[in-house]
Scaffold this motif. Structure first.
Motif, PDB file in Angstrom:
ATOM      1  N   LEU A 172      31.965  96.778  44.107  1.00 24.19           N
ATOM      2  CA  LEU A 172      31.325  95.468  44.155  1.00 24.19           C
ATOM      3  C   LEU A 172      30.157  95.443  45.140  1.00 24.19           C
ATOM      4  N   GLY A 173      30.314  96.093  46.284  1.00 26.99           N
ATOM      5  CA  GLY A 173      29.230  96.123  47.268  1.00 26.99           C
ATOM      6  C   GLY A 173      28.008  96.864  46.747  1.00 26.99           C
ATOM      7  N   ALA A 174      28.221  98.050  46.160  1.00 27.18           N
ATOM      8  CA  ALA A 174      27.097  98.824  45.635  1.00 27.18           C
ATOM      9  C   ALA A 174      26.424  98.113  44.464  1.00 27.18           C
ATOM     10  N   ALA A 175      27.226  97.436  43.638  1.00 27.77           N
ATOM     11  CA  ALA A 175      26.659  96.747  42.477  1.00 27.77           C
ATOM     12  C   ALA A 175      25.703  95.635  42.890  1.00 27.77           C
ATOM     13  N   ALA A 176      26.033  94.906  43.959  1.00 32.13           N
ATOM     14  CA  ALA A 176      25.147  93.838  44.427  1.00 32.13           C
ATOM     15  C   ALA A 176      23.815  94.405  44.912  1.00 32.13           C
ATOM     16  N   VAL A 177      23.852  95.565  45.585  1.00 28.10           N
ATOM     17  CA  VAL A 177      22.618  96.195  46.075  1.00 28.10           C
ATOM     18  C   VAL A 177      21.739  96.640  44.915  1.00 28.10           C
ATOM     19  N   VAL A 178      22.344  97.298  43.922  1.00 29.97           N
ATOM     20  CA  VAL A 178      21.566  97.776  42.775  1.00 29.97           C
ATOM     21  C   VAL A 178      21.003  96.601  41.979  1.00 29.97           C
ATOM     22  N   ALA A 179      21.778  95.524  41.873  1.00 24.84           N
ATOM     23  CA  ALA A 179      21.301  94.344  41.156  1.00 24.84           C
ATOM     24  C   ALA A 179      20.041  93.778  41.800  1.00 24.84           C
ATOM     25  N   ALA A 180      20.007  93.770  43.133  1.00 26.72           N
ATOM     26  CA  ALA A 180      18.816  93.291  43.829  1.00 26.72           C
ATOM     27  C   ALA A 180      17.622  94.199  43.542  1.00 26.72           C
ATOM     28  N   ALA A 181      17.868  95.501  43.453  1.00 26.29           N
ATOM     29  CA  ALA A 181      16.784  96.439  43.136  1.00 26.29           C
ATOM     30  C   ALA A 181      16.243  96.205  41.721  1.00 26.29           C
ATOM     31  N   CYS A 182      17.128  95.847  40.775  1.00 25.50           N
ATOM     32  CA  CYS A 182      16.685  95.572  39.399  1.00 25.50           C
ATOM     33  C   CYS A 182      15.669  94.431  39.372  1.00 25.50           C
ATOM     34  N   ALA A 183      15.834  93.467  40.252  1.00 18.35           N
ATOM     35  CA  ALA A 183      14.958  92.293  40.258  1.00 18.35           C
ATOM     36  C   ALA A 183      13.526  92.639  40.651  1.00 18.35           C
ATOM     37  N   VAL A 184      13.310  93.779  41.307  1.00 17.36           N
ATOM     38  CA  VAL A 184      11.952  94.161  41.729  1.00 17.36           C
ATOM     39  C   VAL A 184      11.481  95.425  41.026  1.00 17.36           C
ATOM     40  N   ALA A 185      12.139  95.796  39.914  1.00 13.12           N
ATOM     41  CA  ALA A 185      11.735  96.990  39.167  1.00 13.12           C
ATOM     42  C   ALA A 185      10.292  96.851  38.694  1.00 13.12           C
ATOM     43  N   PRO A 186       9.433  97.858  38.970  1.00 15.43           N
ATOM     44  CA  PRO A 186       8.007  97.710  38.637  1.00 15.43           C
ATOM     45  C   PRO A 186       7.673  97.952  37.159  1.00 15.43           C
ATOM     46  N   THR A 187       8.495  98.736  36.453  1.00 17.16           N
ATOM     47  CA  THR A 187       8.201  99.064  35.060  1.00 17.16           C
ATOM     48  C   THR A 187       9.475  98.989  34.222  1.00 17.16           C
TER      49      THR A 187
END
Length: 416
Positions: free
Chosen positions: A98-113
């Motif tokens: 659950l902790g890692a999933a929240a971090v990756v989800a935040a990264a998805c929101a700023v994906a450049p391409t």
């Protein structure tokens, strides 16, 4: 209290937390929250498919990859996460996931391409695998046998609510502020649920570590694949999920087209039917505890098929009613089947987490394959093609549930 009654009480406690106790409520509430987080993040792009297709200049079929790659990653990781939990423990893996999933989800929101987003969504699926890989095994180990089907139904109800919340939140935020803020909102929800689980989930009391080397894994896998009833349950998961996700992947495009012409926010309101999934899984679990899983699973299939057929008329009320019936029926089937797998596995001497991992691998493989096919079906034949694909898969699911009714129980009188 007499010595006999005291001994009985101790023995009863050793079987697991009973319904109505504080610890039972903590377990169920924690896994409910974990289910919300996992499935809100997993399906966070589904309501955004038309927006993603427009923003990145990809086709409707290609846009479904933002969901399919996530379920591919999750399905593949389940084959590792289940056996890994036999060594590191159930609760530790849930917290890490659950902790890692929240971090990756935040990264998805700023994906450049588009391609970076797909890579991150694939990673999202991998890190999300920790919860579904062990949830039903944890419930079987920590709760009293009389509550297993009910608790599995409540957990699946949490996944249903998570699916609804993720789709509603991203659809509404996406229409107002764009897909990046929508995925950011999903990441925040995932973080909040992870904190709830960290505080409330009781540590395992009955977990016993097992070796996970190749010499142990191969016999475990062979046993998990050697029972015809377990194989049927795996196939039920694949086909039922494929039917369900096919409809929901096509739904956004259907509601954006004539005669509906709905925007992202309005179209996402259809996901308000998702509480019917929570109700279906909970009621299905209670019925399964009282009349047996073999009797309840076919009824769920009938509800789901009726729902798919009701979506054919070009009428929004009929569409909503049909989606509601499909959701309720699907979660009856999935709640019963997912709770049945660890119980059947335990009765047959199969590692429960291994069997649950195979079930969920099939479940998400069905989601990936048939979810992508739904995009193609929409391109080829519109909504009629999506409905035909879903109905065919539900027909196979129903046949398998009827086959299970004739499969002998491993323990006389238990139905398992």
């Amino acid at each position: 209290m007499t010595a006999t009654s005291a001994t009985a009480s101790v023995d009863d406690t050793a079987l697991g937390y009973r319904a109505g106790t504080t610890d039972f409520r903590r377990v169920v509430a924690s896994l409910f929250a974990a289910g919300v987080a996992t499935f809100a993040l997993l399906y966070s792009t589904q309501a955004l498919l038309p927006e993603l297709a427009d923003q990145f200049g990809v086709s409707s079929g290609t846009s479904t990859l933002s969901l399919s790659v996530t379920t591919v990653g999750l399905g593949a990781a389940l084959l590792v996460a289940g056996p890994l939990s036999e060594r590191v423990g159930r609760t530790r893996l849930i917290h890490l996931s659950l902790g890692a999933a929240a971090v990756v989800a935040a990264a998805c929101a700023v994906a450049p391409t588009w391609h970076v987003l797909l890579i991150l969504r694939l990673l999202q699926g991998v890190v999300l695998a920790g919860l579904p890989a062990v949830a039903t095994a944890y419930l079987r180990e920590e709760l009293h046998p009389s509550t297993h089907a009910r608790a599995a139904g409540l957990y699946v109800g949490g996944t249903a609510l998570g699916g609804m919340t993720g789709r509603l939140a991203t659809g509404a935020v996406g229409e107002v502020a764009g897909w990046r803020w929508a995925l950011g909102a999903a990441a925040l929800l995932g973080l909040l649920c992870a904190l709830v689980v960290r505080v409330a989930l009781p540590e395992s009391r009955h977990f016993q570590p097992r070796p996970i080397g190749p010499r142990a894994l191969v016999p475990m896998a062979r046993r998990a694949l050697g029972d015809p009833a377990l194989l049927a349950l795996y196939a039920i998961g694949a086909c039922a999920m494929g039917a369900f996700i096919a409809v929901f992947n096509g739904l956004g495009f259907r509601l954006a087209a004539a005669p509906f012409h709905l925007g992202l926010g309005a179209a996402s309101l259809v996901f308000l039917v998702y509480p019917l999934g929570s109700i279906g899984s909970t009621v299905g679990g209670r019925l399964a505890d009282s009349v047996g899983r073999r009797a309840v699973a076919p009824l769920g299939c009938l509800l789901a098929v009726a729902g798919v057929v009701l979506t054919l008329p070009s009428s929004l009320p009929w569409m909503v009613a049909g989606i509601g019936l499909l959701t309720a029926g699907f979660f009856v089937v999935h709640g019963v089947a997912s709770g049945w797998v660890p119980v059947r596995a335990h009765a047959g001497g199969v590692a429960t987490a291994q069997a649950a991992s195979f079930y969920l691998f099939a479940y998400y493989a069905g989601s990936s394959v048939f979810g992508s096919l739904a995009g193609q079906a929409w391109s080829w034949s519109g909504w009629d093609g999506v409905v035909a694909l879903s109905a065919a898969l539900l027909g196979v699911t129903g046949g398998l549930t009827l086959l299970l009714r004739r499969t002998p129980a491993l323990v006389t009188g238990t139905g398992q």
